[in-house]
Design an enzyme around this catalytic site. Sequence first.
Site, short mmCIF file in Angstrom:
data_model
loop_
_atom_site.label_atom_id
_atom_site.label_comp_id
_atom_site.label_asym_id
_atom_site.label_seq_id
_atom_site.Cartn_x
_atom_site.Cartn_y
_atom_site.Cartn_z
N SER A 88 -0.05 11.02 -16.99
CA SER A 88 -1.30 11.01 -17.77
C SER A 88 -1.33 12.28 -18.61
O SER A 88 -0.63 13.26 -18.31
CB SER A 88 -2.50 10.98 -16.82
OG SER A 88 -3.71 11.31 -17.48
N TYR A 106 -7.34 14.03 -9.20
CA TYR A 106 -6.54 13.26 -10.15
C TYR A 106 -5.62 14.18 -10.96
O TYR A 106 -4.40 13.97 -11.02
CB TYR A 106 -7.45 12.47 -11.09
CG TYR A 106 -6.69 11.61 -12.08
CD1 TYR A 106 -6.11 10.41 -11.68
CD2 TYR A 106 -6.53 12.02 -13.40
CE1 TYR A 106 -5.40 9.63 -12.58
CE2 TYR A 106 -5.82 11.25 -14.30
CZ TYR A 106 -5.26 10.06 -13.90
OH TYR A 106 -4.55 9.29 -14.80
N LYS A 122 -1.47 14.59 -10.91
CA LYS A 122 -0.65 14.32 -12.09
C LYS A 122 0.18 15.53 -12.50
O LYS A 122 1.32 15.38 -12.98
CB LYS A 122 -1.53 13.84 -13.25
CG LYS A 122 -2.19 12.48 -13.02
CD LYS A 122 -1.15 11.38 -12.81
CE LYS A 122 -1.80 10.01 -12.66
NZ LYS A 122 -0.80 8.93 -12.48
N ASP A 157 0.88 -1.16 0.00
CA ASP A 157 0.00 0.00 0.00
C ASP A 157 0.92 1.22 0.00
O ASP A 157 1.58 1.51 1.00
CB ASP A 157 -0.90 -0.01 1.24
CG ASP A 157 -1.79 1.22 1.34
OD1 ASP A 157 -1.67 2.12 0.48
OD2 ASP A 157 -2.61 1.29 2.28
#
Length: 319
Positions: A164, A176, A180, A83
């Site tokens: 991404s 997100y 990134k 993790d």
Amino acid sequence: MFFWVLALLIFCGFVWNYKRQLKIADITDKYIFITGCDTGFGNLAARTFDKKGFHVIAACLTESKSTALKAETSERLHTVLLDVTDPENVKRTAQWVKNQVGEKGLWGLINNAGVLGVLAPTDWLTVEDYREPIEVNLFGLIDVTLNLLPLVKKAQGRVINVSSVGGRLALGGGGYTVSKYALEGFNDSLRRDMKAFGVHVSCIEPGLFKTGLSDPVKATEKKLAIWKHLSPDIKQQYGEGYIEKSLDKLKDTNSFVNMDLSLVVECMDHALTSLFPKTHYAAGRDAKTFWIPLSHMPAVLQDFLLLKQKVELANPKAV
């Protein structure tokens, strides 16, 4: 004069292409560590590099996925439960990897683990909605890198960070894209810092791919859960049919979605085995022809094209 310029450009192109094809001599004695191997890019990468002859250490989040991966691969491949948001787990794993690789060091570190989190308009969200993707995609990645970096330096190896197109263009609200963008900054600073040690750092920027990360059903469920707790004012501004209309808009982008996950793994392969790895890899037709070129365009053009994909609000003046 034009002829000589053209000849020089053709010659440079030939040399550049030739350099890209040069590979490292031997991979059978090299260890690589990959995070996020339960599914998607990481799972395919672990299986692919195992077949190529690397000593793969595949980090999985769940015992069931770890067991399934071991059943599909050779005895060379080892799995470990990790993790990336648990610092103690990361430290123990790094020590275990050190014992495995010995004096050879770690040739490749592929930071692939990631989560999407909640994708929704910014004014729907709380700071807690940003926390999970930033913890996994950024702080988890940094923690894994810092703990394994001495082993990579020992091998004068490679670090490959999976970012991404969302690290080049803000495609929607939520943690997100924030994670990134920050990952890209960490990647660039790490690349420059590691240059003196002979360590190559590459960043892969996939476009839209059909993976568990991009499951539209799960994304919609999260958005609906947030909608239920929004204030009456915000619901009035966006309108009751906003989420349904958003789904219809999402269907229009299906032509952009790449089905072949090996496009990303091929970028990983080149970054691992080329004598002259690239600093950035665009993976997927949409990334190469639309998202990455658009990221270099003026903001006014970016806004125009991206806002065309937004749903028109019912009553934005209802404040």
